[in-house]
Design an enzyme around this catalytic site. Structure first.
Site, PDB file in Angstrom:
ATOM      1  N   TYR A   1      -2.489  -0.735  10.735  1.00  0.00           N
ATOM      2  CA  TYR A   1      -2.298  -1.053   8.604  1.00  0.00           C
ATOM      3  C   TYR A   1      -0.465  -1.018   8.618  1.00  0.00           C
ATOM      4  O   TYR A   1      -0.446  -0.818   7.991  1.00  0.00           O
ATOM      5  CB  TYR A   1      -3.218  -0.455   8.544  1.00  0.00           C
ATOM      6  CG  TYR A   1      -3.880  -0.397   7.085  1.00  0.00           C
ATOM      7  CD1 TYR A   1      -4.582  -1.805   6.369  1.00  0.00           C
ATOM      8  CD2 TYR A   1      -3.283   0.384   6.024  1.00  0.00           C
ATOM      9  CE1 TYR A   1      -5.008  -2.244   5.502  1.00  0.00           C
ATOM     10  CE2 TYR A   1      -2.693  -0.149   5.118  1.00  0.00           C
ATOM     11  CZ  TYR A   1      -4.672  -1.654   4.412  1.00  0.00           C
ATOM     12  OH  TYR A   1      -4.326  -1.077   3.166  1.00  0.00           O
TER      13      TYR A   1
ATOM     14  N   SER B   1       0.600  -1.121  -0.063  1.00  0.00           N
ATOM     15  CA  SER B   1       0.216  -0.426  -0.271  1.00  0.00           C
ATOM     16  C   SER B   1       0.822   1.182   0.200  1.00  0.00           C
ATOM     17  O   SER B   1       1.892   1.680   0.604  1.00  0.00           O
ATOM     18  CB  SER B   1      -0.989  -0.233   1.189  1.00  0.00           C
ATOM     19  OG  SER B   1      -1.594   0.928   1.453  1.00  0.00           O
TER      20      SER B   1
HETATM   21  N1  LIG Z   1      -8.907  -0.141  -1.351  1.00  0.00           N
HETATM   22  C1  LIG Z   1      -7.572   0.472  -0.864  1.00  0.00           C
HETATM   23  O1  LIG Z   1      -8.357   1.877  -0.842  1.00  0.00           O
HETATM   24  C2  LIG Z   1      -6.440  -0.785  -0.695  1.00  0.00           C
HETATM   25  C3  LIG Z   1      -5.355   0.456  -0.523  1.00  0.00           C
HETATM   26  C4  LIG Z   1      -4.259   0.009  -0.416  1.00  0.00           C
HETATM   27  C5  LIG Z   1      -3.501  -0.610  -0.887  1.00  0.00           C
HETATM   28  N2  LIG Z   1      -5.155  -1.974  -0.380  1.00  0.00           N
HETATM   29  C6  LIG Z   1      -5.047  -3.363  -0.499  1.00  0.00           C
HETATM   30  O2  LIG Z   1      -5.048  -4.119  -0.965  1.00  0.00           O
HETATM   31  C7  LIG Z   1      -5.274  -5.305  -0.664  1.00  0.00           C
HETATM   32  C8  LIG Z   1      -7.451  -5.907  -1.505  1.00  0.00           C
HETATM   33  O3  LIG Z   1      -7.952  -5.155  -0.294  1.00  0.00           O
HETATM   34  P1  LIG Z   1      -9.304  -4.845  -0.408  1.00  0.00           P
HETATM   35  O4  LIG Z   1      -8.625  -3.398  -1.325  1.00  0.00           O
HETATM   36  O5  LIG Z   1      -9.814  -5.040  -2.206  1.00  0.00           O
HETATM   37  O6  LIG Z   1     -10.548  -4.743  -0.096  1.00  0.00           O
HETATM   38  P2  LIG Z   1     -12.059  -5.830   0.300  1.00  0.00           P
HETATM   39  O7  LIG Z   1     -12.612  -5.366   1.643  1.00  0.00           O
HETATM   40  O8  LIG Z   1     -12.310  -5.451  -1.122  1.00  0.00           O
HETATM   41  O9  LIG Z   1     -11.282  -7.572  -0.565  1.00  0.00           O
HETATM   42  C9  LIG Z   1     -10.531  -8.018   0.513  1.00  0.00           C
HETATM   43  C10 LIG Z   1     -10.673  -9.632   0.861  1.00  0.00           C
HETATM   44  O10 LIG Z   1     -10.464 -10.029   1.188  1.00  0.00           O
HETATM   45  C11 LIG Z   1     -10.580 -10.919   1.907  1.00  0.00           C
HETATM   46  N3  LIG Z   1      -9.740 -11.206   3.767  1.00  0.00           N
HETATM   47  C12 LIG Z   1     -10.331 -10.503   5.193  1.00  0.00           C
HETATM   48  N4  LIG Z   1      -9.877 -11.228   6.169  1.00  0.00           N
HETATM   49  C13 LIG Z   1      -9.151 -12.247   5.253  1.00  0.00           C
HETATM   50  C14 LIG Z   1      -8.651 -13.587   5.742  1.00  0.00           C
HETATM   51  N5  LIG Z   1      -8.130 -14.101   6.665  1.00  0.00           N
HETATM   52  N6  LIG Z   1      -7.553 -14.368   5.093  1.00  0.00           N
HETATM   53  C15 LIG Z   1      -8.024 -14.612   3.252  1.00  0.00           C
HETATM   54  N7  LIG Z   1      -9.621 -13.412   2.697  1.00  0.00           N
HETATM   55  C16 LIG Z   1      -9.974 -12.460   3.962  1.00  0.00           C
HETATM   56  C17 LIG Z   1     -11.780 -10.051   2.996  1.00  0.00           C
HETATM   57  O11 LIG Z   1     -13.206 -11.203   2.571  1.00  0.00           O
HETATM   58  C18 LIG Z   1     -11.842  -9.769   1.048  1.00  0.00           C
HETATM   59  O12 LIG Z   1     -12.680 -10.437   0.074  1.00  0.00           O
HETATM   60  C19 LIG Z   1      -5.475  -5.457   0.791  1.00  0.00           C
HETATM   61  O13 LIG Z   1      -3.857  -6.074   1.035  1.00  0.00           O
HETATM   62  C20 LIG Z   1      -5.335  -3.969   0.897  1.00  0.00           C
HETATM   63  O14 LIG Z   1      -4.503  -3.386   2.064  1.00  0.00           O
HETATM   64  C21 LIG Z   1      -5.911  -1.402  -0.759  1.00  0.00           C
END
Ligand SMILES: NC(=O)c1ccc[n+]([C@@H]2O[C@H](COP(=O)([O-])OP(=O)(O)OC[C@H]3O[C@@H](n4cnc5c(N)ncnc54)[C@H](O)[C@@H]3O)[C@@H](O)[C@H]2O)c1
Length: 282
Positions: free
Chosen positions: A157, A144
């Site tokens: 985080y 991130s």
């Molecule tokens: N959306 C943002 O603004 C953003 C920014 C930077 C980084 N990220 C990163 O992107 C990645 C994906 O997140 P996203 O934004 O798509 O969110 P999201 O909530 O849409 O998807 C995350 C997924 O991870 C799954 N999950 C949660 N706990 C879990 C576990 N213990 N084992 C397996 N799966 C699990 C959830 O069920 C969900 O399907 C993450 O690592 C997040 O930190 C997101």
């Protein structure tokens, strides 16, 4: 890896947001999919979308909690038993909890560290030997912008994402030093619209929060939610950019250009040994 046709993508967090878009991008390249997530309904929806867009894509799913080493091992075993290998490993599952650092509970720390940090650690530990042995593969770790810049109210985080950057850089150096034909990509996006600010939906009962959130915690949570929803770049575009980085064997991916400038300003603040760098008011 350049020609991904017929190769196997293992995607954690494949039931929502960015993981779902990774699945669609990989299917568009003719890849086979193995999805892991705690959200089984989410994975079924991903499969439905994949089938609609790319009919006949071979795919398997597993209810997976990435914080558990034995489950990540079973996930890798599933890749082998279903498709004989895994080539692109997306260590992508992630969750978020806010609040001032001193207010976060033990359960908050264990939950977020378990998913965001240990989930990636176990993915690296289990899959890297497999990729080295088969002589090809690429590991994509979703870090991130929070792996470089520390916004307030996101201590856990931020800690996990800095760790993912550290792990990814060290892994790439270690693979280079043994001459392995295994690539690494470290993805560092800022906010973009997904389900991340509603992470509590998949929080396990044994890591349930034990205290009512304070006013400042609730206020910060609202601010983060708004920032995520207002994100200008879509998960779809970030996934596509990441797949191109894999094809070009590119290590760093910063979909939001401004982040690189802010990292430069943070380095300047460190060089000047001044007050703490505030990326929201640089
Ligand atoms: N959306 C943002 O603004 C953003 C920014 C930077 C980084 N990220 C990163 O992107 C990645 C994906 O997140 P996203 O934004 O798509 O969110 P999201 O909530 O849409 O998807 C995350 C997924 O991870 C799954 N999950 C949660 N706990 C879990 C576990 N213990 N084992 C397996 N799966 C699990 C959830 O069920 C969900 O399907 C993450 O690592 C997040 O930190 C997101």
């Amino acid at each position: 890896m350049q020609n991904l046709q017929g190769k196997v993508a293992a995607i954690t967090g494949g039931g929502s947001g960015l993981g779902r878009e990774f699945a669609l991008c990989c299917a568009a390249r003719g890849m086979k999919l193995v999805l892991g997530d705690v959200d089984e309904a989410g994975m079924q929806e991903t499969l439905r979308l994949v089938e609609a867009a790319h009919p006949g894509t071979p795919a398997a799913t597993m209810r997976l909690d990435v914080s558990k080493l034995e489950q990540v091992q079973a996930f890798a075993d599933l890749c082998k038993s279903e498709f004989g290998a895994a080539h692109l490993i997306f260590n992508n599952a992630g969750v978020s909890v806010g609040g001032p650092a001193w207010e976060n509970t033990v359960a908050d720390w264990e939950w977020v560290m378990g998913v965001n940090l240990y989930g990636v650690v176990w993915g690296v530990k289990v899959f890297t030997p497999m990729l080295i042995e088969q002589g090809e593969g690429h590991i994509i770790n979703t870090a991130s912008a929070a792996g470089w810049l520390n916004g307030p109210s996101m201590a856990i985080y931020n800690v996990t994402k800095h760790s993912v950057v550290a792990l990814s850089e060290t892994l790439a150096l270690d693979l280079r030093d043994v001459g392995a034909n295994v690539g690494v990509t470290c993805l560092c996006p800022a906010f973009f619209p997904t389900g991340i600010s509603d992470s509590q939906r998949n929080r396990p009962a044994d890591k349930a929060d034990t205290i009512a959130p304070s006013e400042i915690m609730l206020k910060r949570a609202e601010m983060t939610k708004a920032a995520v929803q207002k994100g200008k770049i879509q998960a779809k575009d970030i996934a596509e950019q990441t797949l191109k980085a894999v094809e070009d064997n590119q290590f760093y991916v910063f979909p939001h250009r401004k982040i690189k400038q802010l990292i430069g300003l943070r380095a300047q603040a460190a060089d000047a040994e001044t007050t703490v760098f505030d990326s929201l008011n640089p």
